[in-house]
Design a protein around this motif. Structure first.
Motif, PDB file in Angstrom:
ATOM      1  N   LEU A 141     -46.152  -7.878  31.503  1.00  0.00           N
ATOM      2  CA  LEU A 141     -45.156  -7.762  30.443  1.00  0.00           C
ATOM      3  C   LEU A 141     -43.738  -8.123  30.872  1.00  0.00           C
ATOM      4  O   LEU A 141     -42.821  -8.051  30.056  1.00  0.00           O
ATOM      5  N   ALA A 142     -43.532  -8.508  32.112  1.00  0.00           N
ATOM      6  CA  ALA A 142     -42.183  -8.859  32.554  1.00  0.00           C
ATOM      7  C   ALA A 142     -41.632 -10.013  31.722  1.00  0.00           C
ATOM      8  O   ALA A 142     -42.229 -11.097  31.661  1.00  0.00           O
ATOM      9  N   GLY A 143     -40.530  -9.762  31.030  1.00  0.00           N
ATOM     10  CA  GLY A 143     -39.894 -10.788  30.209  1.00  0.00           C
ATOM     11  C   GLY A 143     -40.525 -11.027  28.865  1.00  0.00           C
ATOM     12  O   GLY A 143     -40.028 -11.852  28.079  1.00  0.00           O
ATOM     13  N   VAL A 144     -41.611 -10.338  28.535  1.00  0.00           N
ATOM     14  CA  VAL A 144     -42.288 -10.527  27.251  1.00  0.00           C
ATOM     15  C   VAL A 144     -41.526  -9.787  26.153  1.00  0.00           C
ATOM     16  O   VAL A 144     -41.141  -8.624  26.324  1.00  0.00           O
ATOM     17  N   ARG A 145     -41.319 -10.456  25.030  1.00  0.00           N
ATOM     18  CA  ARG A 145     -40.613  -9.849  23.897  1.00  0.00           C
ATOM     19  C   ARG A 145     -41.642  -9.150  22.999  1.00  0.00           C
ATOM     20  O   ARG A 145     -42.510  -9.801  22.425  1.00  0.00           O
ATOM     21  N   VAL A 146     -41.497  -7.841  22.889  1.00  0.00           N
ATOM     22  CA  VAL A 146     -42.469  -7.019  22.170  1.00  0.00           C
ATOM     23  C   VAL A 146     -41.802  -6.380  20.958  1.00  0.00           C
ATOM     24  O   VAL A 146     -40.730  -5.768  21.073  1.00  0.00           O
ATOM     25  N   LEU A 147     -42.434  -6.518  19.809  1.00  0.00           N
ATOM     26  CA  LEU A 147     -42.033  -5.774  18.615  1.00  0.00           C
ATOM     27  C   LEU A 147     -42.969  -4.585  18.485  1.00  0.00           C
ATOM     28  O   LEU A 147     -44.174  -4.744  18.297  1.00  0.00           O
ATOM     29  N   LEU A 148     -42.423  -3.388  18.600  1.00  0.00           N
ATOM     30  CA  LEU A 148     -43.188  -2.148  18.528  1.00  0.00           C
ATOM     31  C   LEU A 148     -43.096  -1.607  17.109  1.00  0.00           C
ATOM     32  O   LEU A 148     -41.999  -1.383  16.595  1.00  0.00           O
ATOM     33  N   VAL A 149     -44.249  -1.377  16.464  1.00  0.00           N
ATOM     34  CA  VAL A 149     -44.291  -1.071  15.029  1.00  0.00           C
ATOM     35  C   VAL A 149     -44.882   0.304  14.781  1.00  0.00           C
ATOM     36  O   VAL A 149     -45.904   0.682  15.353  1.00  0.00           O
ATOM     37  N   ASP A 150     -44.219   1.054  13.883  1.00  0.00           N
ATOM     38  CA  ASP A 150     -44.731   2.346  13.417  1.00  0.00           C
ATOM     39  C   ASP A 150     -44.496   2.438  11.917  1.00  0.00           C
ATOM     40  O   ASP A 150     -43.773   1.611  11.340  1.00  0.00           O
ATOM     41  N   ASP A 151     -45.100   3.447  11.284  1.00  0.00           N
ATOM     42  CA  ASP A 151     -44.947   3.541   9.834  1.00  0.00           C
ATOM     43  C   ASP A 151     -43.638   4.214   9.427  1.00  0.00           C
ATOM     44  O   ASP A 151     -42.868   3.654   8.656  1.00  0.00           O
ATOM     45  N   VAL A 152     -43.360   5.415   9.924  1.00  0.00           N
ATOM     46  CA  VAL A 152     -42.135   6.128   9.562  1.00  0.00           C
ATOM     47  C   VAL A 152     -41.480   6.665  10.821  1.00  0.00           C
ATOM     48  O   VAL A 152     -42.144   7.234  11.683  1.00  0.00           O
ATOM     49  N   VAL A 153     -40.177   6.473  10.936  1.00  0.00           N
ATOM     50  CA  VAL A 153     -39.422   7.043  12.044  1.00  0.00           C
ATOM     51  C   VAL A 153     -38.472   8.098  11.476  1.00  0.00           C
ATOM     52  O   VAL A 153     -37.790   7.853  10.484  1.00  0.00           O
ATOM     53  N   THR A 154     -38.498   9.275  12.094  1.00  0.00           N
ATOM     54  CA  THR A 154     -37.616  10.361  11.658  1.00  0.00           C
ATOM     55  C   THR A 154     -36.510  10.561  12.685  1.00  0.00           C
ATOM     56  O   THR A 154     -35.369  10.174  12.465  1.00  0.00           O
ATOM     57  N   THR A 155     -36.819  11.131  13.818  1.00  0.00           N
ATOM     58  CA  THR A 155     -35.815  11.285  14.871  1.00  0.00           C
ATOM     59  C   THR A 155     -35.861  10.134  15.868  1.00  0.00           C
ATOM     60  O   THR A 155     -34.933   9.942  16.644  1.00  0.00           O
ATOM     61  N   GLY A 156     -36.943   9.394  15.901  1.00  0.00           N
ATOM     62  CA  GLY A 156     -37.107   8.311  16.863  1.00  0.00           C
ATOM     63  C   GLY A 156     -37.831   8.720  18.127  1.00  0.00           C
ATOM     64  O   GLY A 156     -38.075   7.880  19.005  1.00  0.00           O
ATOM     65  N   ALA A 157     -38.229   9.982  18.251  1.00  0.00           N
ATOM     66  CA  ALA A 157     -38.845  10.460  19.486  1.00  0.00           C
ATOM     67  C   ALA A 157     -40.135   9.714  19.810  1.00  0.00           C
ATOM     68  O   ALA A 157     -40.366   9.304  20.960  1.00  0.00           O
ATOM     69  N   THR A 158     -40.996   9.516  18.818  1.00  0.00           N
ATOM     70  CA  THR A 158     -42.270   8.848  19.073  1.00  0.00           C
ATOM     71  C   THR A 158     -42.056   7.403  19.499  1.00  0.00           C
ATOM     72  O   THR A 158     -42.671   6.921  20.463  1.00  0.00           O
TER      73      THR A 158
END
Length: 246
Positions: A204-221
């Motif tokens: 993953l060095a230098g790989v651009r990753v879009l991390l997807v979730d359904d709902v973010v509240t505080t952002g902890a997850t």
């Protein structure tokens, strides 16, 4: 004592039942067309809401999710291009859409919703494009109970819109309790260390990753899920279907 041959019989019976149930659902969709979760009108495609209602849904300011993440000490690497498609509206259309996707046993909704999220990411990212889209994984027992990971469909739809691949780069290392009633510090304690890079993941060095979730509240997850990707050298941006007031 149950005879050994009963096990294949039960497995076959369950397979037949599920196939029958799928056929009934497909047939009922032809007789009773899906209705918009906003206005209640008939839908012409697989999306759960019509185009008119999509235009009316509450949208956060483009920098709103970044501001929410930046309130956390460890969020700076993620926040620059982070985006949320809608603002969560308790009791409103966005909540109905999210609940239909997450709890309504309608995983197919994730694809068209993910395409909308991918389009929003493309507009907001100003030229940045991911190499891969990764869903936030569920704990295995929760995915088994639900039958699917709602974020996986969103990731697939977003990858389709962004013309890139989707890949399960992460695994859950342990189950966590529900986050619904927890403050950020409690949520962080609950999910910290709960994610790891998948053993099958690409370098993953230098790989651009879009991390997807359904709902973010505080952002902890999202922060906890992003950490193993950042540790592996990835450039991570986060996207969520909706953001709630954290």
């Amino acid at each position: 004592m149950r005879e050994p041959e009963d096990i294949p019989s039960r497995t076959l019976a369950m397979f037949v039942f599920r196939a029958f149930r799928s056929a009934v659902r497909a047939a009922s969709g032809l007789v009773f067309p899906s209705l918009c979760l906003g206005c209640g009108g008939p839908l012409a495609d697989a999306a759960p809401i019509c185009a008119s209602c999509v235009r009316m849904l509450p949208r956060p300011a483009p920098e709103a999710l970044a501001g929410q993440l930046l309130a956390r000490d460890c969020a700076e690497p993620l926040a620059r291009r982070s985006v949320a498609l809608w603002r969560f509206d308790p009791g409103g259309t966005v909540q109905r859409v999210q609940h239909a996707l997450k709890y309504g046993r309608r995983p197919s909704l994730g694809i068209p919703l993910g395409r909308l999220l991918g389009d929003a990411t493309q507009r907001h990212a100003r030229g940045w494009a991911p190499d891969v889209v990764c869903p936030v994984p569920l704990a295995p027992i929760r995915e088994l109970e639900r039958g699917y990971n709602q974020s996986a469909g969103l990731a697939s739809g977003a990858a389709d819109a962004l013309a890139c691949e989707t890949e399960d780069l992460l695994v859950r290392t342990r189950s966590t309790r529900t986050q619904t009633t927890l403050a950020f510090s409690e949520r962080w304690q609950n999910v910290a260390g709960a994610f790891a890079r998948s053993p099958e993941a690409r370098p993953l060095a230098g790989v651009r990753v879009l991390l997807v979730d359904d709902v973010v509240t505080t952002g902890a997850t999202l922060l906890a899920a992003a950490q193993p990707l950042l540790d592996a050298g990835a450039e991570v941006t986060v996207a969520a279907l909706a953001m709630a007031d954290g």
